[in-house]
Scaffold this motif. Structure first.
Motif, mmCIF file in Angstrom:
data_model
loop_
_atom_site.group_PDB
_atom_site.id
_atom_site.type_symbol
_atom_site.label_atom_id
_atom_site.label_comp_id
_atom_site.label_asym_id
_atom_site.label_seq_id
_atom_site.Cartn_x
_atom_site.Cartn_y
_atom_site.Cartn_z
ATOM 1 N N UNK A 84 0.552 -1.072 0.349
ATOM 2 C CA UNK A 84 0.084 -0.038 -0.046
ATOM 3 C C UNK A 84 0.716 1.008 -0.015
ATOM 4 N N UNK A 85 1.998 1.658 0.620
ATOM 5 C CA UNK A 85 2.643 2.552 0.911
ATOM 6 C C UNK A 85 3.256 2.710 -0.373
ATOM 7 N N UNK A 86 4.129 1.469 -1.187
ATOM 8 C CA UNK A 86 4.481 1.772 -2.447
ATOM 9 C C UNK A 86 3.766 2.292 -3.717
ATOM 10 N N UNK A 87 2.559 1.834 -3.144
ATOM 11 C CA UNK A 87 1.004 2.173 -4.229
ATOM 12 C C UNK A 87 0.741 3.737 -4.420
ATOM 13 N N UNK A 88 0.940 4.198 -3.170
ATOM 14 C CA UNK A 88 0.854 5.344 -2.204
ATOM 15 C C UNK A 88 2.151 5.883 -2.804
ATOM 16 N N UNK A 89 2.657 5.998 -2.646
ATOM 17 C CA UNK A 89 4.659 6.643 -3.302
ATOM 18 C C UNK A 89 4.956 6.123 -3.534
ATOM 19 N N UNK A 90 4.495 6.570 -5.642
ATOM 20 C CA UNK A 90 5.301 5.771 -6.590
ATOM 21 C C UNK A 90 6.536 5.463 -7.139
ATOM 22 N N UNK A 91 7.208 7.198 -6.420
ATOM 23 C CA UNK A 91 9.207 6.696 -6.170
ATOM 24 C C UNK A 91 10.082 5.345 -5.845
ATOM 25 N N UNK A 92 8.958 4.528 -5.108
ATOM 26 C CA UNK A 92 9.592 3.191 -4.754
ATOM 27 C C UNK A 92 9.239 2.555 -5.511
ATOM 28 N N UNK A 93 7.879 2.777 -6.834
ATOM 29 C CA UNK A 93 7.528 1.345 -7.571
ATOM 30 C C UNK A 93 8.581 0.700 -8.832
ATOM 31 N N UNK A 94 10.010 1.344 -8.718
ATOM 32 C CA UNK A 94 11.310 0.772 -9.281
ATOM 33 C C UNK A 94 11.926 -0.266 -8.532
ATOM 34 N N UNK A 95 11.446 0.065 -7.047
ATOM 35 C CA UNK A 95 12.194 -1.368 -6.086
ATOM 36 C C UNK A 95 11.374 -2.661 -6.495
ATOM 37 N N UNK A 96 10.426 -2.300 -6.708
ATOM 38 C CA UNK A 96 9.467 -4.217 -6.637
ATOM 39 C C UNK A 96 10.087 -4.644 -8.064
ATOM 40 N N UNK A 97 10.236 -5.768 -7.511
ATOM 41 C CA UNK A 97 10.183 -7.150 -8.638
ATOM 42 C C UNK A 97 10.850 -7.985 -8.129
#
Length: 97
Positions: A84-97
Protein backbone atom coordinates in the motif's frame (compact mmCIF):
# COMPACT_ATOMS: atom_id res chain seq x y z
CA UNK A 1 8.76 16.78 21.91
CA UNK A 2 9.74 13.18 21.29
CA UNK A 3 12.86 11.97 19.54
CA UNK A 4 12.74 9.45 16.70
CA UNK A 5 15.53 7.00 15.86
CA UNK A 6 15.53 4.58 12.92
CA UNK A 7 17.88 1.59 12.85
CA UNK A 8 18.67 -1.34 10.61
CA UNK A 9 18.98 -4.30 12.98
CA UNK A 10 20.86 -6.68 10.70
CA UNK A 11 21.04 -9.49 13.29
CA UNK A 12 17.24 -9.51 13.69
CA UNK A 13 16.66 -8.89 9.92
CA UNK A 14 14.42 -5.94 10.55
CA UNK A 15 14.22 -2.17 10.48
CA UNK A 16 13.28 -0.61 13.78
CA UNK A 17 11.85 2.72 14.88
CA UNK A 18 12.32 4.09 18.38
CA UNK A 19 10.40 6.96 19.94
CA UNK A 20 12.17 8.38 22.98
CA UNK A 21 14.41 5.28 23.03
CA UNK A 22 11.42 2.90 23.19
CA UNK A 23 10.89 0.44 20.35
CA UNK A 24 7.69 1.64 18.66
CA UNK A 25 7.59 -0.66 15.66
CA UNK A 26 9.51 -2.51 13.01
CA UNK A 27 9.47 -4.00 9.52
CA UNK A 28 11.03 -7.44 9.19
CA UNK A 29 12.38 -9.01 6.04
CA UNK A 30 14.12 -11.99 4.46
CA UNK A 31 16.94 -11.69 1.96
CA UNK A 32 18.09 -13.84 -0.89
CA UNK A 33 20.27 -13.63 -3.97
CA UNK A 34 19.09 -14.90 -7.35
CA UNK A 35 21.93 -14.74 -9.83
CA UNK A 36 23.14 -11.14 -9.70
CA UNK A 37 19.90 -9.85 -8.07
CA UNK A 38 19.70 -9.08 -4.38
CA UNK A 39 16.12 -9.39 -3.14
CA UNK A 40 14.66 -8.21 0.15
CA UNK A 41 11.18 -9.51 0.96
CA UNK A 42 9.58 -7.17 3.50
CA UNK A 43 7.23 -9.60 5.19
CA UNK A 44 5.65 -7.82 8.13
CA UNK A 45 5.28 -4.34 9.55
CA UNK A 46 4.25 -3.84 13.16
CA UNK A 47 3.46 -0.77 15.23
CA UNK A 48 2.95 -1.40 18.92
CA UNK A 49 -0.56 -0.33 20.01
CA UNK A 50 0.52 2.57 22.22
CA UNK A 51 2.32 4.17 19.22
CA UNK A 52 -0.39 3.79 16.58
CA UNK A 53 -1.69 6.88 14.82
CA UNK A 54 1.69 8.63 14.79
CA UNK A 55 2.95 7.60 11.35
CA UNK A 56 5.37 5.05 12.80
CA UNK A 57 4.77 2.41 10.12
CA UNK A 58 5.21 4.91 7.28
CA UNK A 59 8.49 6.16 8.73
CA UNK A 60 9.99 2.71 9.20
CA UNK A 61 8.86 1.53 5.75
CA UNK A 62 10.29 4.63 4.07
CA UNK A 63 13.57 4.04 5.90
CA UNK A 64 13.60 0.37 4.86
CA UNK A 65 12.91 1.20 1.22
CA UNK A 66 15.56 3.93 1.07
CA UNK A 67 18.16 1.72 2.74
CA UNK A 68 17.30 -1.23 0.49
CA UNK A 69 17.67 0.99 -2.58
CA UNK A 70 21.04 2.28 -1.34
CA UNK A 71 22.24 -1.31 -0.88
CA UNK A 72 21.07 -2.39 -4.35
CA UNK A 73 18.12 -4.58 -3.32
CA UNK A 74 14.90 -5.22 -5.19
CA UNK A 75 11.81 -5.40 -2.98
CA UNK A 76 9.06 -7.95 -2.67
CA UNK A 77 6.28 -6.28 -0.67
CA UNK A 78 4.74 -9.36 0.99
CA UNK A 79 3.43 -7.14 3.76
CA UNK A 80 0.13 -5.49 2.73
CA UNK A 81 1.20 -2.22 4.33
CA UNK A 82 4.42 -2.05 2.31
CA UNK A 83 2.47 -2.79 -0.87
CA UNK A 84 0.00 0.00 0.00
CA UNK A 85 2.84 2.41 0.85
CA UNK A 86 4.57 1.80 -2.49
CA UNK A 87 1.28 2.27 -4.37
CA UNK A 88 0.81 5.63 -2.63
CA UNK A 89 4.44 6.64 -3.20
CA UNK A 90 5.26 5.73 -6.81
CA UNK A 91 8.86 6.89 -6.46
CA UNK A 92 9.47 3.46 -4.91
CA UNK A 93 7.72 1.42 -7.66
CA UNK A 94 11.04 0.77 -9.42
CA UNK A 95 12.21 -1.26 -6.40
CA UNK A 96 9.50 -3.89 -6.80
CA UNK A 97 10.62 -6.93 -8.69
Amino acid sequence: MSSTRLEHNIDATRYEIYLDDTLAGYADYAERVEGDRKIRDIQHTLTFPEFRGRGVAAQVVEFALNDSRAQGFSIIPTCWYVEKYIAANPEYADLVG
